[in-house]
Design an enzyme around this catalytic site. Structure first.
Site, short mmCIF file in Angstrom:
data_model
loop_
_atom_site.label_atom_id
_atom_site.label_comp_id
_atom_site.label_asym_id
_atom_site.label_seq_id
_atom_site.Cartn_x
_atom_site.Cartn_y
_atom_site.Cartn_z
N SER A 49 -21.92 3.34 0.71
CA SER A 49 -21.48 4.26 2.16
C SER A 49 -23.01 5.10 2.28
O SER A 49 -23.50 5.81 3.75
CB SER A 49 -20.45 4.48 2.43
OG SER A 49 -20.79 6.38 0.95
N ARG A 87 -16.49 0.25 -1.74
CA ARG A 87 -15.23 1.01 -1.35
C ARG A 87 -15.86 2.50 -1.70
O ARG A 87 -16.26 3.24 -2.18
CB ARG A 87 -14.79 0.86 -2.79
CG ARG A 87 -13.53 -0.57 -3.13
CD ARG A 87 -13.12 -0.31 -4.31
NE ARG A 87 -12.35 -1.70 -4.57
CZ ARG A 87 -12.82 -2.73 -4.32
NH1 ARG A 87 -14.32 -3.12 -4.55
NH2 ARG A 87 -12.43 -4.20 -3.81
N GLY A 88 -17.65 2.64 -0.86
CA GLY A 88 -18.18 4.54 -0.29
C GLY A 88 -18.78 3.92 -1.25
O GLY A 88 -20.10 4.52 -1.30
N TYR A 136 0.74 -1.18 0.11
CA TYR A 136 -0.17 0.03 0.28
C TYR A 136 0.84 1.38 0.05
O TYR A 136 1.89 1.55 1.16
CB TYR A 136 -1.02 0.03 0.55
CG TYR A 136 -1.99 -0.97 1.23
CD1 TYR A 136 -2.36 -1.56 0.25
CD2 TYR A 136 -2.52 -1.82 2.52
CE1 TYR A 136 -3.15 -2.73 0.34
CE2 TYR A 136 -3.57 -2.40 2.97
CZ TYR A 136 -4.22 -3.06 1.16
OH TYR A 136 -4.82 -4.15 0.97
N LEU A 141 -18.18 -1.61 2.27
CA LEU A 141 -19.21 -0.54 2.53
C LEU A 141 -19.08 -0.16 0.13
O LEU A 141 -19.26 0.69 -0.08
CB LEU A 141 -19.13 1.04 2.52
CG LEU A 141 -19.05 0.68 3.72
CD1 LEU A 141 -18.74 1.70 4.81
CD2 LEU A 141 -20.66 0.96 4.41
#
Length: 340
Positions: free
Chosen positions: A217, A213-214, A58, A211
Site C-alpha cells: 500500500s 493486506r497493506g 468474519y 494491496l
C-alpha cells in the site's frame, strides 16, 4: 465521483469497477472503528461503488451485521444499488479458532438463511463457498446454491480460491458468475492456469488482496507493531527478512508512482484493473479500505492510466514471483486453488 461499471463474468451482474471488501472492518487486521466503518461504506456507495464483499464467518457474523446496519442507514437510492457478495462455509469456534469447511447442501442453505437475516436483505447477489470442501463434491455445493437461485434467495453463483478442476466441474453444474481469488502485483499465481480457464469459461475475477493486506500500500513500515489479533503477525510475507525484501519491492514501485504523481496503492490497484481491461474488463479489484481516507485513495486509482511503458517499468521493478514468503501460513495453503 462515480465508478465505471463492468459485467461480473458472462452470467454475473453489472458491478462497479472497484468493490469494497469489508472484512477488515470486523476481523483479522486489529481494532476497527464501527462508526468510521459504516461511514466508509456509505461513502463508497455514494461514490458509485456497488459491490460489498463479506463472509458470514468474519468475526462470527459481525461483518454481515455491520453491513446490514450500513445498508439500513444509507439513503434508499444508494441502498437499492448495493450488491452483496457473501462467502460461507468456514467453521469457527467460540475462541475464534478455524476448523474445517462445510459444503454440504443442508449446510449451504443453513448458512444462507442466517446471512439473509444478518444482512437484512431478501436475497444475496453473489454467494460462494470460501474454500471448496474436500469431503463434498463441488457439484453438490454448487447445486445447493443453484436451488437457492431458483427460489430467489440468491441471484448469482460464485466461487472462491477454487482449483482449475473444481472451476470446470462447477461450471458444468450451473452458471458461475465469478471466481474470487487473490491477485496483486506480487501475487500472480493465477496467471498460469486459473485466468486462462476462467476466460475460456466466461467467468469473471473478483480480486482480493490487491494491496497484499497493506504490504504494497505504501503505508506499511518495517517497524510497525502488529497486534495479537492481526493476521499479518503470522503471515510469512510479513516476517523477518521476507518483510524487508518485500518492502524493497514497494520502494521500487514508489519510484514509478512518484514519477506519475500518484501513490503506491493507486499504482497497485490500477495494475490489477489493467490486467482485466485487456480482456473485456473481467477483473474487479476488491479494496479493503477501512476508513474514508483510504477509500478516497483507492478510488483515485480509477483515474490512473498505465501505458505500455508504465507496465514494463512495473514488470521490471516487481517481476512475477518476486515476493518473498507464501501468502498464507503453511497450515492454510492446502485449502487454496493455486500454489502460493
Amino acid at each position: 465521483m462515480t465508478t465505471h461499471t463492468r459485467s461480473l463474468g458472462s452470467t454475473g451482474p453489472q458491478v462497479s469497477a472497484l468493490g469494497l471488501g469489508c472484512m477488515g472492518m470486523s476481523a483479522l487486521y486489529g481494532e476497527a472503528d464501527r462508526a468510521e466503518s459504516i461511514a466508509t461504506i456509505h461513502a463508497a456507495l455514494d461514490a458509485g461503488v456497488t459491490l460489498l464483499d463479506t463472509g458470514d464467518f468474519y468475526a462470527m457474523g459481525h461483518n454481515e451485521m455491520l453491513i446490514g446496519e450500513a445498508l439500513r442507514t444509507a439513503p434508499a437510492a444508494l441502498r437499492e444499488k448495493a450488491l452483496t457478495s457473501v462467502k460461507f462455509g468456514a467453521l469457527r469456534d467460540p475462541d475464534g479458532g478455524w476448523n474445517a469447511y462445510d459444503g454440504r447442501p443442508a449446510a449451504v442453505k443453513n448458512f444462507a438463511a442466517y446471512s439473509l437475516q444478518r444482512l437484512g436483505v431478501d436475497h444475496i447477489d453473489v454467494y460462494r463457498i470460501a474454500r471448496v470442501d474436500p469431503d463434498v463434491p463441488i457439484e453438490e455445493t454448487v447445486g445447493a446454491i443453484a436451488e437457492l437461485v431458483e427460489k430467489g434467495h440468491v441471484r448469482h453463483i460464485g466461487l472462491s480460491e477454487a482449483s482449475v478442476a473444481n472451476i470446470r466441474r462447477a461450471a458444468a453444474t450451473a452458471p458461475i458468475s465469478d471466481l474470487q481469488i487473490e491477485y496483486a502485483i506480487i501475487t500472480r499465481d493465477i496467471e498460469r492456469e486459473i485466468l486462462p480457464t476462467t476466460r475460456e469459461l466466461g467467468i469473471g475475477i473478483t480480486a482480493y488482496g490487491v494491496l497484499s493486506r497493506g504490504l504494497i500500500s505504501g503505508h506499511f513500515t518495517r517497524d510497525r507493531q502488529l497486534g495479537a489479533g492481526d493476521f499479518r503477525a503470522f503471515s510469512p510475507r510479513f516476517q523477518g527478512d521476507n518483510l524487508q525484501h518485500n518492502l524493497d519491492l514497494v520502494e521500487a514501485l514508489r519510484k514509478i508512482a512518484d514519477e506519475k504523481g500518484v501513490t503506491v496503492a493507486q499504482i497497485a490497484i490500477a495494475w490489477v484493473i489493467s490486467r482485466g481491461s485487456q480482456h473485456n474488463n473481467d477483473i474487479v479489484p476488491l479494496v479493503g479500505a477501512r476508513t474514508r481516507e483510504r477509500l478516497a485513495e483507492s478510488l483515485g486509482a480509477l483515474d490512473v492510466t498505465l501505458d505500455a511503458a508504465d507496465l514494463a517499468a512495473i514488470e521490471e521493478a516487481v517481476p512475477a514471483d518476486a515476493a518473498a514468503g507464501t501468502r498464507y501460513p503453511a497450515a492454510q495453503m492446502s485449502h487454496l486453488g493455486t500454489e502460493h
